[in-house]
Motif scaffolding. Structure first.
Motif, mmCIF file in Angstrom:
data_model
loop_
_atom_site.group_PDB
_atom_site.id
_atom_site.type_symbol
_atom_site.label_atom_id
_atom_site.label_comp_id
_atom_site.label_asym_id
_atom_site.label_seq_id
_atom_site.Cartn_x
_atom_site.Cartn_y
_atom_site.Cartn_z
ATOM 1 N N LEU A 11 73.925 56.778 16.047
ATOM 2 C CA LEU A 11 72.991 55.787 15.531
ATOM 3 C C LEU A 11 73.721 54.568 14.968
ATOM 4 N N ARG A 12 74.882 54.807 14.388
ATOM 5 C CA ARG A 12 75.697 53.674 13.960
ATOM 6 C C ARG A 12 76.149 52.882 15.185
ATOM 7 N N ALA A 13 76.535 53.600 16.245
ATOM 8 C CA ALA A 13 76.931 52.925 17.482
ATOM 9 C C ALA A 13 75.761 52.136 18.066
ATOM 10 N N LEU A 14 74.546 52.697 17.984
ATOM 11 C CA LEU A 14 73.364 51.989 18.456
ATOM 12 C C LEU A 14 73.151 50.705 17.665
ATOM 13 N N LEU A 15 73.255 50.780 16.344
ATOM 14 C CA LEU A 15 73.065 49.608 15.497
ATOM 15 C C LEU A 15 74.085 48.526 15.840
ATOM 16 N N GLU A 16 75.330 48.908 16.020
ATOM 17 C CA GLU A 16 76.370 47.942 16.366
ATOM 18 C C GLU A 16 76.094 47.312 17.726
ATOM 19 N N ASP A 17 75.647 48.122 18.676
ATOM 20 C CA ASP A 17 75.339 47.593 20.007
ATOM 21 C C ASP A 17 74.125 46.666 19.972
ATOM 22 N N LEU A 18 73.145 46.991 19.148
ATOM 23 C CA LEU A 18 71.976 46.123 19.007
ATOM 24 C C LEU A 18 72.371 44.756 18.458
ATOM 25 N N PRO A 58 69.122 57.950 2.003
ATOM 26 C CA PRO A 58 69.431 58.643 3.253
ATOM 27 C C PRO A 58 68.219 59.171 3.992
ATOM 28 N N GLU A 59 67.136 59.465 3.266
ATOM 29 C CA GLU A 59 65.971 60.054 3.927
ATOM 30 C C GLU A 59 65.227 59.036 4.802
ATOM 31 N N VAL A 60 65.474 57.741 4.613
ATOM 32 C CA VAL A 60 64.781 56.726 5.420
ATOM 33 C C VAL A 60 65.756 55.851 6.205
ATOM 34 N N THR A 61 67.054 56.035 5.992
ATOM 35 C CA THR A 61 68.058 55.203 6.647
ATOM 36 C C THR A 61 68.738 55.980 7.767
ATOM 37 N N ALA A 62 68.658 55.430 8.986
ATOM 38 C CA ALA A 62 69.275 56.095 10.135
ATOM 39 C C ALA A 62 70.745 55.742 10.262
ATOM 40 N N ALA A 63 71.099 54.503 9.917
ATOM 41 C CA ALA A 63 72.488 54.076 10.082
ATOM 42 C C ALA A 63 72.776 52.849 9.245
ATOM 43 N N ARG A 64 74.048 52.684 8.908
ATOM 44 C CA ARG A 64 74.533 51.458 8.294
ATOM 45 C C ARG A 64 75.913 51.174 8.853
ATOM 46 N N THR A 65 76.278 49.909 8.869
ATOM 47 C CA THR A 65 77.590 49.534 9.386
ATOM 48 C C THR A 65 77.984 48.187 8.813
ATOM 49 N N SER A 66 79.236 47.833 8.958
ATOM 50 C CA SER A 66 79.701 46.515 8.554
ATOM 51 C C SER A 66 79.401 45.515 9.664
#
Length: 218
Positions: A11-18, A58-66
């Motif tokens: 999911l972090r990889a998805l966020l970065e790709d988005l 955490p219960e509502v957050t799927a991913a976070r990234t820089s």
């Protein structure tokens, strides 16, 4: 939220790709489904980095990234933070998983507006000319990605509709097509973009996007 057992969090990889514009609508929906998560609702947000980073629930957050030195997040609510600290950020509209690529653009533009104004911004309050003139590359990318599902005939239909609103007959005449054909095209636009063209705010945003895209091609 479900996390990977090993390796990079998908999911972090998805966020970065988005955020990098590397995901299609179908790809986003598939990756959310493979993670065992619901197809809606979703929000993407960007948050200014501080010495005391905001804590995300955490219960509502799927991913976070820089992201370019700041913080990006993917969540099922538009305010996934613990506490009520003074935060500066931008957040997308509420979307289904297939519209996450568009949400990434919305969050980027909202965050750019927030950095300029010093006030947290949500996509609903941000326009293409809302303090964003100094970000032409962002605007060009946003306009293109927001309108990407539309072929040239649908883009021309949208532009004519916005220009002549609410006179549909006049817009159809401008395009030299029958009113029924024009109505079918409007229905297709609403279906492809997941919007309601009877909403004046939505129409203004899309009209500004078409104008921006036309200006970039000149």
């Amino acid at each position: 939220m479900r996390k990977a057992a090993g390796g990079k969090d998908p999911l972090r990889a998805l966020l970065e790709d988005l955020l990098a514009g590397r995901v299609t609508s179908a790809g986003a929906a598939t990756r959310i489904s493979l993670a065992g998560l619901p197809q809606a609702p979703w929000y993407i947000g960007l948050l200014e980095a501080t010495e005391r980073p905001a804590r995300l629930r955490p219960e509502v957050t799927a991913a976070r990234t820089s992201y370019r030195g700041d913080v990006a997040w993917l969540a099922t609510v538009d305010e996934p933070f613990e506490g009520h600290a003074e935060l500066l950020g931008g957040v997308s509209a509420r979307v289904a998983s297939r519209d996450l690529p568009r949400a990434a653009v919305q969050a980027t533009l909202a965050f750019a507006a927030a950095r300029r104004t010093g006030v947290t911004q949500s996509w609903g309050g941000v326009g293409f000319d809302d303090g964003l003139a100094e970000h032409p590359s962002l605007l060009e990318a946003a306009a293109e990605r927001l309108l990407a599902p539309l072929d040239p005939s649908l883009r021309a239909t949208l532009e004519a509709f916005a220009r002549r609103w609410p006179r549909r007959g006049a817009a159809a005449e401008d395009l030299a097509i029958h009113r029924n054909t024009f109505a079918r095209r409007l229905s297709t636009i609403e279906r492809e973009l997941h919007v309601d063209l009877s909403d004046p705010d939505v129409l203004v945003q899309l009209h500004l996007a078409t104008q921006r895209r036309n200006r970039d091609k000149q």
